[in-house]
Design an enzyme around this catalytic site. Sequence first.
Site, PDB file in Angstrom:
ATOM      1  N   GLU A  17       0.840  -1.206   0.000  1.00 34.89           N
ATOM      2  CA  GLU A  17       0.000   0.000   0.000  1.00 34.89           C
ATOM      3  C   GLU A  17       0.873   1.254   0.000  1.00 34.89           C
ATOM      4  OE1 GLU A  17      -3.737   0.093   2.096  1.00 34.89           O
ATOM      5  OE2 GLU A  17      -3.047   1.853   3.179  1.00 34.89           O
ATOM      6  N   HIS A  78      -8.123   3.369  -3.757  1.00 36.78           N
ATOM      7  CA  HIS A  78      -9.136   3.467  -2.691  1.00 36.78           C
ATOM      8  C   HIS A  78     -10.107   4.599  -3.038  1.00 36.78           C
ATOM      9  CE1 HIS A  78      -6.490   1.573   0.708  1.00 36.78           C
ATOM     10  NE2 HIS A  78      -6.336   0.944  -0.438  1.00 36.78           N
ATOM     11  N   ARG A 108     -15.579   3.932   3.901  1.00 43.94           N
ATOM     12  CA  ARG A 108     -16.345   5.091   4.347  1.00 43.94           C
ATOM     13  C   ARG A 108     -15.409   6.266   4.601  1.00 43.94           C
ATOM     14  NH1 ARG A 108     -18.500   5.563  10.289  1.00 43.94           N
ATOM     15  NH2 ARG A 108     -16.271   6.023  10.445  1.00 43.94           N
ATOM     16  N   HIS A 148     -13.735  -2.322  14.933  1.00 44.57           N
ATOM     17  CA  HIS A 148     -13.586  -0.913  14.536  1.00 44.57           C
ATOM     18  C   HIS A 148     -13.781  -0.032  15.757  1.00 44.57           C
ATOM     19  CE1 HIS A 148     -14.915   2.959  12.654  1.00 44.57           C
ATOM     20  NE2 HIS A 148     -13.876   2.682  11.883  1.00 44.57           N
ATOM     21  N   LYS A 164     -21.235  -5.747   4.234  1.00 42.58           N
ATOM     22  CA  LYS A 164     -20.395  -5.277   3.114  1.00 42.58           C
ATOM     23  C   LYS A 164     -20.177  -6.405   2.102  1.00 42.58           C
ATOM     24  CE  LYS A 164     -16.892  -3.163   5.516  1.00 42.58           C
ATOM     25  NZ  LYS A 164     -15.874  -2.125   5.824  1.00 42.58           N
TER      26      LYS A 164
HETATM   27  P1  FAD Z   1     -17.800   1.025   7.515  1.00 44.68           P
HETATM   28  O1  FAD Z   1     -17.614  -0.349   6.950  1.00 44.68           O
HETATM   29  O2  FAD Z   1     -18.857   1.859   6.971  1.00 44.68           O
HETATM   30  O3  FAD Z   1     -17.799   0.929   9.064  1.00 44.68           O
HETATM   31  C1  FAD Z   1     -17.668   2.096   9.872  1.00 44.68           C
HETATM   32  C2  FAD Z   1     -18.313   1.857  11.229  1.00 44.68           C
HETATM   33  O4  FAD Z   1     -19.742   1.809  11.062  1.00 44.68           O
HETATM   34  C3  FAD Z   1     -17.924   0.531  11.895  1.00 44.68           C
HETATM   35  O5  FAD Z   1     -17.866   0.747  13.286  1.00 44.68           O
HETATM   36  C4  FAD Z   1     -19.095  -0.391  11.558  1.00 44.68           C
HETATM   37  O6  FAD Z   1     -19.259  -1.413  12.529  1.00 44.68           O
HETATM   38  C5  FAD Z   1     -20.260   0.594  11.583  1.00 44.68           C
HETATM   39  N1  FAD Z   1     -21.386   0.206  10.712  1.00 44.68           N
HETATM   40  C6  FAD Z   1     -21.314  -0.275   9.457  1.00 44.68           C
HETATM   41  N2  FAD Z   1     -22.563  -0.501   8.973  1.00 44.68           N
HETATM   42  C7  FAD Z   1     -23.426  -0.130   9.947  1.00 44.68           C
HETATM   43  C8  FAD Z   1     -24.841  -0.104  10.068  1.00 44.68           C
HETATM   44  N3  FAD Z   1     -25.637  -0.551   9.071  1.00 44.68           N
HETATM   45  N4  FAD Z   1     -25.411   0.343  11.227  1.00 44.68           N
HETATM   46  C9  FAD Z   1     -24.619   0.768  12.256  1.00 44.68           C
HETATM   47  N5  FAD Z   1     -23.268   0.775  12.202  1.00 44.68           N
HETATM   48  C10 FAD Z   1     -22.679   0.341  11.064  1.00 44.68           C
HETATM   49  N6  FAD Z   1      -9.345   5.795   5.326  1.00 44.68           N
HETATM   50  C11 FAD Z   1      -9.200   6.781   4.407  1.00 44.68           C
HETATM   51  O7  FAD Z   1      -9.611   7.917   4.634  1.00 44.68           O
HETATM   52  N7  FAD Z   1      -8.595   6.524   3.195  1.00 44.68           N
HETATM   53  C12 FAD Z   1      -8.134   5.302   2.867  1.00 44.68           C
HETATM   54  O8  FAD Z   1      -7.609   5.112   1.757  1.00 44.68           O
HETATM   55  C13 FAD Z   1      -8.267   4.246   3.822  1.00 44.68           C
HETATM   56  N8  FAD Z   1      -7.829   2.991   3.545  1.00 44.68           N
HETATM   57  C14 FAD Z   1      -8.020   1.987   4.463  1.00 44.68           C
HETATM   58  C15 FAD Z   1      -7.599   0.672   4.150  1.00 44.68           C
HETATM   59  C16 FAD Z   1      -7.759  -0.348   5.058  1.00 44.68           C
HETATM   60  C17 FAD Z   1      -7.301  -1.740   4.712  1.00 44.68           C
HETATM   61  C18 FAD Z   1      -8.351  -0.079   6.339  1.00 44.68           C
HETATM   62  C19 FAD Z   1      -8.507  -1.191   7.345  1.00 44.68           C
HETATM   63  C20 FAD Z   1      -8.772   1.200   6.646  1.00 44.68           C
HETATM   64  C21 FAD Z   1      -8.628   2.253   5.729  1.00 44.68           C
HETATM   65  N9  FAD Z   1      -9.058   3.552   5.999  1.00 44.68           N
HETATM   66  C22 FAD Z   1      -8.897   4.542   5.065  1.00 44.68           C
HETATM   67  C23 FAD Z   1      -9.670   3.869   7.294  1.00 44.68           C
HETATM   68  C24 FAD Z   1     -11.206   3.757   7.261  1.00 44.68           C
HETATM   69  O9  FAD Z   1     -11.722   4.700   6.340  1.00 44.68           O
HETATM   70  C25 FAD Z   1     -11.737   4.059   8.671  1.00 44.68           C
HETATM   71  O10 FAD Z   1     -11.391   3.010   9.544  1.00 44.68           O
HETATM   72  C26 FAD Z   1     -13.216   4.381   8.757  1.00 44.68           C
HETATM   73  O11 FAD Z   1     -13.490   4.878  10.072  1.00 44.68           O
HETATM   74  C27 FAD Z   1     -14.144   3.188   8.513  1.00 44.68           C
HETATM   75  O12 FAD Z   1     -14.193   2.858   7.197  1.00 44.68           O
HETATM   76  P2  FAD Z   1     -14.957   1.521   6.711  1.00 44.68           P
HETATM   77  O13 FAD Z   1     -14.924   1.517   5.255  1.00 44.68           O
HETATM   78  O14 FAD Z   1     -14.445   0.353   7.446  1.00 44.68           O
HETATM   79  O15 FAD Z   1     -16.434   1.882   7.237  1.00 44.68           O
END
Ligand code: FAD
Length: 288
Positions: A17, A78, A108, A148, A164
Amino acid sequence: MKISDILNSGRPTLSFEVFPPKRSAGYEEVAEATEAIAALHPSFMSVTCGAGGTGSSRYTLRIAANLRDKTGTEVLPHLTCVSSTREYVRKTAEEYKARGFENIMALRGDIPKEGRTCWDYMYAADLIRDLRQYGDFCIGGACYPDGHVEAANKAEDIRHIKEKVDAGCSFLTTQMFFDNSVMYNYLYRLREAGITVPVLAGIMPITNVRQVETSVRLSGTYLPPRFKSMVDMFGNNPAAMKQAGIVYASEQIIELLANGVNHIHVYTMNHPDVAERILSNISELLGR
Ligand code: FAD
């Protein structure tokens, strides 16, 4: 090529990455570093994206296109949605499609301190559903072996990971972790929840003491005593800390591969020398 095809080839994979510059001034330096990392022939490379909404993916696209066009490496850009409009996401996805990208990591993004500027997307699952409509992308998602930071508990978090996958995510990449037993336990719980897509182990080589604090803040991950001793002993000696961090990450990877965790994703922080040293420590294990 789709990342899912690379992951399903039956061979262990090593991917790297990198992150894009925030502004044009740093572009050349980042392009050079990421090209040097691509020269190590990883299985693919991912390029992160800011969570700032409109325009935040501009440099992600530039670096991703540069890497693919100049080095032939398969690239996973991403895309974050926390501050994006549906219109912006549609246009960005169309641009990726038009430029021949087949893979997108759908995230997200962290909720900004000052709050969201847009509420079009609540969660990454919503982004995944939209991306499925905009093209035949292979979509990846993030997952969290320690849970998370916003989730009430791990069981709830895993239910959301399942959403997801059901929305169309073909593989998951984990947040960093420093204790492999956390990962093994998590993999078991994912499989128990019916999640069968490939899971890439996200490995962060800690090469300076400042990274420890940032990493823990971002991931909330557990730091095992062995890791803490390493930082206590070598944290004030930059060269020793870097060497120890690379060895620690390499040992984590060796143990993961030995236990059948076949897909390793290294957070290189744009350091070609770190990526190169890790690769040389495990090249025979990858059959290179
Ligand atoms: P989600 O999958 O939407 O989850 C976020 C939170 O919401 C979690 O606590 C989940 O349990 C909760 N949730 C999900 N669905 C629901 C629902 N229906 N009801 C209630 N709660 C729910 N960040 C960046 O800004 N740029 C990047 O390029 C980036 N790359 C990343 C790559 C990896 C491999 C990882 C692990 C993280 C990365 N991040 C990045 C960080 C990430 O954006 C953050 O951790 C963010 O807070 C959560 O993103 P997510 O896509 O996991 O969100």
